[in-house]
Design a protein around this motif. Structure first.
Motif, short mmCIF file in Angstrom:
data_model
loop_
_atom_site.label_atom_id
_atom_site.label_comp_id
_atom_site.label_asym_id
_atom_site.label_seq_id
_atom_site.Cartn_x
_atom_site.Cartn_y
_atom_site.Cartn_z
N ASP A 67 0.86 -1.18 0.00
CA ASP A 67 0.00 0.00 0.00
C ASP A 67 0.90 1.24 0.00
OD1 ASP A 67 -1.61 2.17 0.77
OD2 ASP A 67 -2.58 1.10 2.41
N CYS A 68 0.76 2.09 -1.00
CA CYS A 68 1.65 3.26 -1.10
C CYS A 68 1.35 4.31 -0.04
CB CYS A 68 1.59 3.87 -2.50
SG CYS A 68 0.09 4.78 -2.87
N THR A 69 0.23 4.19 0.66
CA THR A 69 -0.07 5.17 1.71
C THR A 69 0.56 4.78 3.04
OG1 THR A 69 -2.18 4.16 2.39
CG2 THR A 69 -2.25 5.77 0.59
N GLU A 70 1.15 3.60 3.09
CA GLU A 70 1.86 3.15 4.30
C GLU A 70 3.29 3.68 4.27
OE1 GLU A 70 1.05 1.21 7.03
OE2 GLU A 70 -1.04 1.33 6.37
N GLN A 71 3.79 4.09 5.41
CA GLN A 71 5.14 4.65 5.46
C GLN A 71 6.21 3.60 5.69
OE1 GLN A 71 5.22 7.86 8.28
NE2 GLN A 71 3.69 9.03 7.18
N THR A 72 5.79 2.37 5.98
CA THR A 72 6.75 1.30 6.21
C THR A 72 6.34 0.06 5.43
OG1 THR A 72 5.52 0.48 8.13
CG2 THR A 72 7.25 2.12 8.55
N SER A 73 7.23 -0.90 5.41
CA SER A 73 6.95 -2.18 4.75
C SER A 73 7.33 -3.31 5.70
CB SER A 73 7.76 -2.31 3.46
OG SER A 73 7.55 -3.58 2.89
N ASP A 95 -4.15 5.92 -6.31
CA ASP A 95 -5.07 7.06 -6.43
C ASP A 95 -5.14 7.85 -5.13
OD1 ASP A 95 -6.34 4.60 -5.56
OD2 ASP A 95 -8.22 5.74 -5.48
N LEU A 96 -4.69 7.27 -4.02
CA LEU A 96 -4.73 7.94 -2.72
C LEU A 96 -3.40 8.59 -2.34
CD1 LEU A 96 -6.75 5.28 -0.67
CD2 LEU A 96 -7.61 7.32 -1.86
N ALA A 97 -2.38 8.40 -3.17
CA ALA A 97 -1.07 8.99 -2.87
C ALA A 97 -1.16 10.50 -2.91
CB ALA A 97 -0.03 8.49 -3.85
N LYS A 98 -0.64 11.14 -1.88
CA LYS A 98 -0.64 12.61 -1.82
C LYS A 98 0.61 13.18 -2.46
CE LYS A 98 -3.57 13.08 2.17
NZ LYS A 98 -3.87 12.02 3.03
N ASP A 99 1.61 12.32 -2.67
CA ASP A 99 2.88 12.75 -3.22
C ASP A 99 3.47 11.59 -4.02
OD1 ASP A 99 5.69 13.27 -3.52
OD2 ASP A 99 5.65 14.57 -1.76
N PRO A 100 4.03 11.84 -5.20
CA PRO A 100 4.64 10.76 -5.99
C PRO A 100 5.74 10.01 -5.23
CG PRO A 100 4.46 12.76 -7.30
CD PRO A 100 4.07 13.13 -5.90
N LYS A 101 6.31 10.65 -4.21
CA LYS A 101 7.36 10.00 -3.42
C LYS A 101 6.81 8.79 -2.67
CE LYS A 101 10.21 14.09 -2.91
NZ LYS A 101 10.76 15.09 -2.00
N GLN A 102 5.51 8.82 -2.33
CA GLN A 102 4.91 7.66 -1.65
C GLN A 102 4.93 6.44 -2.57
OE1 GLN A 102 1.17 9.85 -0.66
NE2 GLN A 102 1.40 8.81 1.32
N ILE A 103 4.60 6.64 -3.82
CA ILE A 103 4.59 5.54 -4.78
C ILE A 103 6.01 5.04 -5.01
CG2 ILE A 103 4.09 4.91 -7.18
CD1 ILE A 103 1.74 6.98 -7.01
N GLU A 104 6.95 5.95 -5.12
CA GLU A 104 8.35 5.57 -5.32
C GLU A 104 8.88 4.79 -4.11
OE1 GLU A 104 11.44 4.61 -7.30
OE2 GLU A 104 9.79 5.68 -8.22
N ALA A 105 8.52 5.20 -2.90
CA ALA A 105 8.95 4.47 -1.70
C ALA A 105 8.38 3.05 -1.70
CB ALA A 105 8.52 5.21 -0.44
N ALA A 106 7.12 2.91 -2.08
CA ALA A 106 6.49 1.58 -2.15
C ALA A 106 7.21 0.71 -3.18
CB ALA A 106 5.01 1.71 -2.47
N ARG A 107 7.54 1.30 -4.33
CA ARG A 107 8.29 0.57 -5.37
C ARG A 107 9.63 0.08 -4.81
NH1 ARG A 107 7.44 0.62 -10.66
NH2 ARG A 107 9.66 0.42 -11.07
N GLU A 108 10.30 0.95 -4.08
CA GLU A 108 11.61 0.59 -3.53
C GLU A 108 11.49 -0.54 -2.51
OE1 GLU A 108 15.76 0.68 -3.08
OE2 GLU A 108 14.41 1.29 -4.67
N TYR A 109 10.46 -0.51 -1.65
CA TYR A 109 10.23 -1.61 -0.70
C TYR A 109 10.08 -2.93 -1.46
CZ TYR A 109 9.14 1.84 2.99
OH TYR A 109 9.18 2.85 3.92
N LEU A 110 9.28 -2.91 -2.52
CA LEU A 110 9.04 -4.14 -3.29
C LEU A 110 10.28 -4.60 -4.04
CD1 LEU A 110 5.46 -3.28 -4.58
CD2 LEU A 110 6.07 -5.04 -2.90
#
Length: 139
Positions: A67-73, A95-110
């Motif tokens: 979930d890209c709205t989560e700050q941790t993995s 669609d709930l991301a407030k900042d593209p950085k949230q999506i990028e962080a989720a990508r990095e976790y994965l």
């Protein structure tokens, strides 16, 4: 599908199978025609990693859900190495991301967990659903 409670695993399975999307807490492994939905507790508690491994034996592809709205993995680095199968990373709720950085962080976790391909989705807008279906058809 493996991911934290509330990450969107069940809703994604419902969407992929044309079912009515409604939130329901997955209490036990739930099977769909072409998907296996695991409870979030399986990744949230390392005690259940054996259950993940056993359940994954029946899968052709492993989906790691973040979930890209989560700050941790909860996925440790190279988590995917325990599965001798293709691993797809799925970033949910884009669609709930407030900042593209949230999506990028989720990508990095994965990516760090070992996902070979990463797809961004929104089950509400349909973004990425066709891409997942095409990937699964190829595998």
């Amino acid at each position: 599908m493996i991911g934290k409670t509330g990450s969107g695993k069940t809703t994604l399975c419902q969407r992929l199978h044309g079912e009515q999307m409604e939130y329901q807490k997955t209490q036990a492994v739930q099977t769909f025609e072409n998907a296996i939905d695991t409870p979030g507790e399986y990744i949230e508690n390392r005690f259940y990693y054996n259950a993940i491994t056993i359940t994954a034996a029946d899968a052709d592809v492993i989906g790691l859900i973040q979930d890209c709205t989560e700050q941790t993995s909860l996925f440790p680095p190279l988590f995917a190495a325990m599965f001798p199968k293709p691993i797809i990373g799925i970033v949910t709720k884009v669609d709930l991301a407030k900042d593209p950085k949230q999506i990028e962080a989720a990508r990095e976790y994965l990516r760090m967990a070992g996902a070979e391909k990463i797809i961004h989705i929104s089950v509400m807008t349909g973004q990425g659903i066709d891409e997942i279906l095409q990937y699964l058809d190829q595998e």
